[in-house]
Design a protein around this motif. Structure first.
Motif, PDB file in Angstrom:
ATOM      1  N   LYS A 157       0.831  -1.205   0.000  1.00  0.00           N
ATOM      2  CA  LYS A 157       0.000   0.000   0.000  1.00  0.00           C
ATOM      3  C   LYS A 157       0.865   1.255   0.000  1.00  0.00           C
ATOM      4  N   SER A 158       1.917   1.243   0.794  1.00  0.00           N
ATOM      5  CA  SER A 158       2.824   2.401   0.819  1.00  0.00           C
ATOM      6  C   SER A 158       3.505   2.574  -0.524  1.00  0.00           C
ATOM      7  N   GLN A 159       3.940   1.480  -1.122  1.00  0.00           N
ATOM      8  CA  GLN A 159       4.606   1.537  -2.424  1.00  0.00           C
ATOM      9  C   GLN A 159       3.671   2.116  -3.486  1.00  0.00           C
ATOM     10  N   GLU A 160       2.406   1.717  -3.427  1.00  0.00           N
ATOM     11  CA  GLU A 160       1.432   2.202  -4.407  1.00  0.00           C
ATOM     12  C   GLU A 160       1.239   3.712  -4.290  1.00  0.00           C
ATOM     13  N   MET A 161       1.141   4.216  -3.051  1.00  0.00           N
ATOM     14  CA  MET A 161       0.970   5.654  -2.866  1.00  0.00           C
ATOM     15  C   MET A 161       2.215   6.419  -3.294  1.00  0.00           C
ATOM     16  N   LEU A 162       3.378   5.908  -2.948  1.00  0.00           N
ATOM     17  CA  LEU A 162       4.626   6.589  -3.296  1.00  0.00           C
ATOM     18  C   LEU A 162       4.815   6.644  -4.807  1.00  0.00           C
ATOM     19  N   ALA A 163       4.425   5.577  -5.482  1.00  0.00           N
ATOM     20  CA  ALA A 163       4.586   5.538  -6.939  1.00  0.00           C
ATOM     21  C   ALA A 163       3.791   6.643  -7.624  1.00  0.00           C
ATOM     22  N   LYS A 164       2.684   7.061  -7.019  1.00  0.00           N
ATOM     23  CA  LYS A 164       1.844   8.100  -7.610  1.00  0.00           C
ATOM     24  C   LYS A 164       2.539   9.461  -7.652  1.00  0.00           C
ATOM     25  N   VAL A 165       3.581   9.628  -6.842  1.00  0.00           N
ATOM     26  CA  VAL A 165       4.345  10.885  -6.876  1.00  0.00           C
ATOM     27  C   VAL A 165       5.767  10.649  -7.380  1.00  0.00           C
TER      28      VAL A 165
END
Length: 232
Positions: A157-165
């Motif tokens: 979940k953290s990786q997914e959010m970070l990838a968005k930026v």
């Protein structure tokens, strides 16, 4: 007491503490969530909440405070009592600059130790722009860092959010730092909680996010306020 009167009183107390510490070292008091952080040479080593000074502690220095019955700063959060590793200053510290210097030095030395532990080992990698295509040859040659999935605390979940930026490699995160990375992610993903901030700092310093939340909550929140202020 009105909000204006309360703010004036808090500022006066901050000025008093800065003046009391002046004989020991030049320090600055910066506003933070409901109080002030006290800094020397860019390191926060104390916080001011209402009319109480709390000094930073660690495993080495906290016993000295405990022997005097000087409690940690605690607060209510989500129905439970939480605390930060900042302990009350003793009464005599408010009376004499020499006493204040003794206890302030303990707190500053603690902040220096913590700062030294946070410094990551240097890496001999080259960085690339985020928009540069990552080829297998480049990654094999060490031109970019490894995926953030290899870092501590950062799950899917953290990786997914970070990838968005655009944060997909460890070097992306190291370049921005935990606070800026969190602020950018929060702007795009409102559901990101402060646990992500603790996780990012832990990923960069190879520590469990719960340890970061316990020891550095105040300094990270203060830094986050500064970043958000400049983003507006």
């Amino acid at each position: 007491m009105s909000g204006a009167s309360s703010s004036i009183r808090k500022q006066e107390f901050a000025n008093f503490i800065v003046e009391l510490m002046a004989g020991w070292a030049p320090v600055q008091a910066r506003r933070m969530f409901g109080g002030f952080g006290v800094y020397r040479d860019g390191l926060m080593f104390a916080i001011l909440i209402e009319d109480t000074l709390y000094l930073k502690v660690d495993d080495e220095s906290e016993p000295l405070f405990a022997q005097r019955g000087l409690a940690r700063f605690s607060y209510e959060s989500k129905g439970r009592t939480a605390s930060l590793r900042y302990c009350e200053a003793p009464p005599e510290a408010y009376d004499e600059p020499a006493h204040m210097a003794t206890w302030a030095r303990l707190a500053y030395d603690c902040a220096v130790r913590q700062q030294n532990r946070k410094k990551p080992a240097s890496r001999a990698r080259k960085s690339v722009r985020l928009d540069t295509p990552v080829t297998p040859e480049a990654q094999a040659a060490g031109v970019v860092g490894s995926s953030v999935s290899m870092m501590r605390n950062l799950g899917p979940k953290s990786q997914e959010m970070l990838a968005k930026v655009g944060i997909v490699h460890d070097e992306d995160l190291r370049r921005l730092g935990a606070v800026v990375a969190y602020a950018r992610t929060k702007a795009v993903c409102p559901q990101a909680s402060l646990n992500l901030l603790w996780a990012l700092e832990g990923a960069l310093t190879d520590r469990d996010w719960k340890v970061v939340a316990d020891t550095e909550r105040a300094s990270l929140l203060m830094a986050l306020e500064d970043v958000r202020r400049h983003m507006l």
